[in-house]
Design a protein around this motif. Structure first.
Motif, short mmCIF file in Angstrom:
data_model
loop_
_atom_site.label_atom_id
_atom_site.label_comp_id
_atom_site.label_asym_id
_atom_site.label_seq_id
_atom_site.Cartn_x
_atom_site.Cartn_y
_atom_site.Cartn_z
N UNK A 168 0.85 -1.21 0.03
CA UNK A 168 0.01 0.18 0.07
C UNK A 168 0.76 1.23 0.01
N UNK A 169 1.89 1.36 0.73
CA UNK A 169 2.71 2.55 1.00
C UNK A 169 3.41 2.73 -0.49
N UNK A 170 3.96 1.58 -0.94
CA UNK A 170 4.85 1.66 -2.20
C UNK A 170 4.05 2.10 -3.25
N UNK A 171 2.76 1.59 -3.37
CA UNK A 171 1.85 2.01 -4.52
C UNK A 171 1.47 3.62 -4.38
N UNK A 172 1.09 3.97 -3.03
CA UNK A 172 0.73 5.39 -2.87
C UNK A 172 1.86 6.54 -3.29
N UNK A 173 3.09 6.11 -2.78
CA UNK A 173 4.42 6.67 -3.00
C UNK A 173 4.61 6.76 -4.52
N UNK A 174 4.63 5.74 -5.32
CA UNK A 174 4.58 5.49 -6.63
C UNK A 174 3.64 6.48 -7.41
N UNK A 175 2.54 6.22 -7.18
CA UNK A 175 1.17 6.87 -7.66
C UNK A 175 1.54 8.39 -7.48
N UNK A 199 -4.95 15.87 -14.10
CA UNK A 199 -4.95 14.81 -13.08
C UNK A 199 -5.82 13.48 -13.24
N UNK A 200 -7.03 13.87 -13.74
CA UNK A 200 -7.87 12.97 -13.85
C UNK A 200 -7.42 12.06 -15.38
N UNK A 201 -6.72 12.51 -16.52
CA UNK A 201 -6.46 11.91 -17.41
C UNK A 201 -5.30 11.15 -16.94
N UNK A 202 -4.24 11.56 -16.01
CA UNK A 202 -3.12 10.76 -15.82
C UNK A 202 -3.62 9.60 -14.98
N UNK A 216 3.84 14.24 -13.78
CA UNK A 216 2.93 14.55 -14.89
C UNK A 216 1.83 15.81 -14.90
N UNK A 217 1.44 16.00 -13.73
CA UNK A 217 0.56 17.30 -13.32
C UNK A 217 1.65 18.44 -13.39
N UNK A 218 2.85 18.55 -12.89
CA UNK A 218 3.78 19.66 -12.93
C UNK A 218 3.94 19.91 -14.45
N UNK A 219 4.24 18.79 -15.42
CA UNK A 219 4.62 19.01 -16.55
C UNK A 219 3.63 19.59 -17.35
N UNK A 220 2.19 19.07 -17.21
CA UNK A 220 1.00 19.83 -17.92
C UNK A 220 0.88 21.19 -17.61
N UNK A 221 0.69 21.34 -16.05
CA UNK A 221 0.03 22.33 -15.57
C UNK A 221 0.89 23.47 -14.63
N UNK A 222 2.08 23.11 -14.26
CA UNK A 222 2.93 23.54 -13.39
C UNK A 222 2.57 23.52 -11.75
N UNK A 223 1.41 22.85 -11.82
CA UNK A 223 0.80 22.84 -10.31
C UNK A 223 1.31 21.40 -9.72
N UNK A 224 1.57 21.53 -8.29
CA UNK A 224 1.87 20.29 -7.44
C UNK A 224 0.63 19.76 -6.93
N UNK A 225 0.76 18.41 -6.83
CA UNK A 225 -0.49 17.87 -6.09
C UNK A 225 -0.99 18.42 -4.81
#
Length: 148
Positions: A13-20, A112-115, A27-36
């Motif tokens: 669970x922790x590994x998946x959450x971290x990797x996700x 984020x939805x697309x990602x 991807x969000x940063x690249x597309x919008x410049x915004x952080x999660x």
């Protein structure tokens, strides 16, 4: 098939959450410049609108009041949010998104939805969300979770 232990579950669970998180953030940063983290904060403000306060950010993001207050300072500095005096509580202020903040939230949610659609694929999201919600509720009811 090996027996899954509680530790195996925790590790996965922790590994998946971290990797996700890391992949989606890149991807969000690249597309919008915004952080999660910023996108999450903007979503909290909208969810509690028109009466969003630092307390809501603190509770919903699982961070301290001080960290939430500094987060709002950064949102204001970046032109994404504004504080207004609370009409009934002079010790508090209401947080609203600016037009720039609303646009950033909307674009960020779309990106984020697309990602996530690409990263999660055809997983039954309703079932996965229900399981995570039940686990979160169990943690909160034990007095150990951030929501408690």
């Amino acid at each position: 098939m090996p027996v899954t232990t509680h530790m195996d579950f925790f590790d996965a669970l922790v590994r998946y959450e971290t990797d996700l998180w890391n992949t989606a953030e890149r991807e969000l940063q690249r597309e919008t410049g915004l952080g999660l983290g910023t996108l999450q904060a903007l979503r909290v403000i909208v969810r509690h609108s028109p009466a969003a306060r630092v307390n809501e950010l603190s509770r919903d993001l699982g961070i301290t009041i001080g960290a939430a207050s500094k987060f709002v300072d950064r949102l204001e500095r970046d032109g994404l949010a504004a504080r207004e005096p609370h009409p009934d509580d002079r010790r508090s202020s209401l947080i609203t998104l600016t037009q720039t903040g609303e646009r950033a939230r909307s674009e960020g949610e779309g990106a984020l939805a697309r990602s996530l659609e690409r990263l999660v694929g055809d997983v039954d999201l309703a079932a996965a969300t229900a399981v995570l919600g039940a686990l979160q509720a169990r943690l909160a009811s034990s007095g150990e979770g951030a929501a408690a």
